[in-house]
Design an enzyme around this catalytic site. Structure first.
Site, PDB file in Angstrom:
ATOM      1  N   LEU A 155       0.847  -1.205   0.000  1.00 29.98           N
ATOM      2  CA  LEU A 155       0.000   0.000   0.000  1.00 29.98           C
ATOM      3  C   LEU A 155       0.877   1.248   0.000  1.00 29.98           C
ATOM      4  O   LEU A 155       0.801   2.097   0.893  1.00 29.98           O
ATOM      5  CB  LEU A 155      -0.937   0.003   1.215  1.00 29.98           C
ATOM      6  N   GLY A 156       1.684   1.365  -1.034  1.00 27.18           N
ATOM      7  CA  GLY A 156       2.428   2.610  -1.237  1.00 27.18           C
ATOM      8  C   GLY A 156       1.558   3.577  -2.016  1.00 27.18           C
ATOM      9  O   GLY A 156       0.327   3.443  -2.029  1.00 27.18           O
ATOM     10  N   ARG A 157       2.181   4.522  -2.708  1.00 33.00           N
ATOM     11  CA  ARG A 157       1.397   5.531  -3.450  1.00 33.00           C
ATOM     12  C   ARG A 157       0.457   4.846  -4.429  1.00 33.00           C
ATOM     13  O   ARG A 157      -0.740   5.124  -4.456  1.00 33.00           O
ATOM     14  CB  ARG A 157       2.353   6.460  -4.209  1.00 33.00           C
ATOM     15  N   ILE A 158       0.976   3.933  -5.236  1.00 33.54           N
ATOM     16  CA  ILE A 158       0.136   3.300  -6.264  1.00 33.54           C
ATOM     17  C   ILE A 158      -0.870   2.343  -5.624  1.00 33.54           C
ATOM     18  O   ILE A 158      -2.048   2.323  -5.978  1.00 33.54           O
ATOM     19  CB  ILE A 158       1.021   2.604  -7.319  1.00 33.54           C
ATOM     20  N   ARG A 178       5.191  -5.174   4.663  1.00 27.91           N
ATOM     21  CA  ARG A 178       5.979  -5.578   5.827  1.00 27.91           C
ATOM     22  C   ARG A 178       5.327  -5.142   7.136  1.00 27.91           C
ATOM     23  O   ARG A 178       5.331  -5.867   8.136  1.00 27.91           O
ATOM     24  CB  ARG A 178       7.386  -4.979   5.723  1.00 27.91           C
ATOM     25  N   ILE A 233       1.015  -4.745 -12.185  1.00 35.16           N
ATOM     26  CA  ILE A 233       1.366  -3.418 -12.714  1.00 35.16           C
ATOM     27  C   ILE A 233       2.668  -2.944 -12.089  1.00 35.16           C
ATOM     28  O   ILE A 233       3.006  -1.756 -12.139  1.00 35.16           O
ATOM     29  CB  ILE A 233       0.255  -2.384 -12.407  1.00 35.16           C
ATOM     30  N   ARG A 235       6.492  -4.976 -11.575  1.00 39.07           N
ATOM     31  CA  ARG A 235       7.594  -5.405 -12.425  1.00 39.07           C
ATOM     32  C   ARG A 235       7.414  -6.889 -12.732  1.00 39.07           C
ATOM     33  O   ARG A 235       6.935  -7.668 -11.911  1.00 39.07           O
ATOM     34  CB  ARG A 235       8.924  -5.200 -11.688  1.00 39.07           C
ATOM     35  N   ASP A 259       0.865  -6.036 -17.254  1.00 37.24           N
ATOM     36  CA  ASP A 259       1.476  -4.882 -17.935  1.00 37.24           C
ATOM     37  C   ASP A 259       2.990  -5.023 -17.994  1.00 37.24           C
ATOM     38  O   ASP A 259       3.670  -4.279 -18.695  1.00 37.24           O
ATOM     39  CB  ASP A 259       1.095  -3.581 -17.193  1.00 37.24           C
ATOM     40  N   GLU A 264      11.047  -8.291 -20.806  1.00 39.20           N
ATOM     41  CA  GLU A 264      10.443  -7.381 -21.775  1.00 39.20           C
ATOM     42  C   GLU A 264      11.433  -7.034 -22.903  1.00 39.20           C
ATOM     43  O   GLU A 264      12.637  -6.908 -22.643  1.00 39.20           O
ATOM     44  CB  GLU A 264      10.006  -6.094 -21.056  1.00 39.20           C
ATOM     45  N   HIS A 282       3.696  -2.734 -21.023  1.00 40.99           N
ATOM     46  CA  HIS A 282       4.286  -1.820 -20.042  1.00 40.99           C
ATOM     47  C   HIS A 282       3.843  -0.377 -20.318  1.00 40.99           C
ATOM     48  O   HIS A 282       4.662   0.517 -20.528  1.00 40.99           O
ATOM     49  CB  HIS A 282       5.814  -1.921 -20.046  1.00 40.99           C
TER      50      HIS A 282
END
Ligand code: 8YV
Length: 316
Positions: A155-158, A178, A233, A235, A259, A264, A282
């Site tokens: 639950l970071g910014r994205i 964590r 979304i 890596r 994505d 890649e 991506h």
């Protein structure tokens, strides 16, 4: 003082390349063939004080060691998993990225992918375009997104932006990271396996590092199960891709919206035949508005560095 020597690692958007060329002494890495790049670096090592890369083109120890005058690595990306941060800290090399300006686009894509997989949107579009609606009648029934349990890894910014979006779809929100945070409406699970076992849709949004590499492994995929859907979304290396492919092919996982991929732009061809998989190249931050904001952050960080002002978005 000599203009800042900037090594651009790959043919980025013309706007950014032109601006760098007008402002600084620009070195285009791709101007030299791959087998001549060590020679290229030796020839210009004393002039190159800045490097511009992105999610796919970082700065490993070899590149950093080849550039004794390097002062700053400005990444045209929020993810900097391909930058040797320890080496940069050791050398006193600043590192910047492009957070926040791309959060909404990437979070939007997570929703698009989840709904596209469950409602088989790409296949329904093709059904109409191929004239099958008239020929075969109504499209098959699919699966609802609203109200499904959404599990978010990180639950970071994205991750928080994804949570805000799925709240509007009345989805129960679960998460793992964590540390448990005080989110009254979100349910914390101490492991990714437990998160997957209690979610219908699992979304990868955490940064990639040694702790999160293959954070979605066979055990997590099995826990998500034959009705579960994985949305990546983050890596490619967040997921054990061979395990993902075999689970999708064998029906042990219900679907995936991807994505990003481990190698890649190469994508496992077994996925191409599956209609419970949606594949995009991506494109998370790939809108005009966001990429312009990202490029302006790269330029703003370099300008701040030259003027010895505080960097706009420093990581190191
Ligand atoms: C890249 C990304 O920035 O920001 C990231 O970490 O993965 C993408 O938005 C994009 O590939 C442009 O470099």
């Amino acid at each position: 003082m000599e203009a800042l020597g900037v090594l651009l690692l790959y043919p980025v958007n013309p706007y950014l390349e032109q601006e760098l060329d007008q402002r600084y002494r620009l070195f285009r890495f791709w101007d030299s063939p791959p087998d001549r790049r060590d020679e290229f670096l030796r020839a210009h090592a004393r002039s190159i004080r800045a490097v511009v890369g992105n999610a796919q083109h970082g700065a490993d120890a070899k590149l950093i060691d080849a550039l004794p005058a390097l002062e700053i690595f400005a990444s045209y990306s929020v993810g900097i998993d391909r930058v040797d941060l320890a080496k940069c800290r050791e050398r006193g090399i600043r590192v910047t990225n492009t957070p926040d300006v791309l959060t909404d686009d990437v979070a939007d894509l997570a929703i698009v992918l989840a709904i596209s997989v469950l409602r088989r949107i790409p296949q329904a579009d093709q059904y109409v375009r191929a004239g099958q609606w008239a020929a075969k009648g109504d499209y098959d029934l699919t699966t609802r997104f609203s109200g499904k349990r959404v599990g978010i890894i990180g639950l970071g910014r994205i991750g928080l932006a994804v949570a805000k979006r799925v709240e509007a779809f009345d989805c129960p929100i679960n998460y793992h990271q964590r540390t448990k945070k005080a989110y009254p409406n979100y349910t914390y699970y101490p492991s990714v396996v437990e998160l997957a076992a209690n979610s219908d849709i699992l979304v990868v949004t955490c940064p990639l590092n040694e702790q999160t590499r293959h954070i979605v492994n066979r055990e997590v995929i099995e826990a998500l199960g034959p009705k579960g859907v994985l949305i990546n979304i983050g890596r490619g290396p967040h997921v054990d891709e061979p395990e993902l492919v075999s689970a999708l092919v064998e029906g042990r996982l219900g679907g995936a919206g991807l994505d990003v991929f481990e190698d890649e732009p190469n994508v496992p061809k077994e996925l191409f035949a599956l209609d419970n998989v949606v594949l995009v190249p991506h494109v998370g931050s790939g809108t005009h508005e966001t990429r312009k904001a990202m490029m302006d952050l790269v330029l703003g960080n370099l300008e701040a560095h030259v003027l010895k002002k505080p960097l706009l978005t420093p990581v190191v």
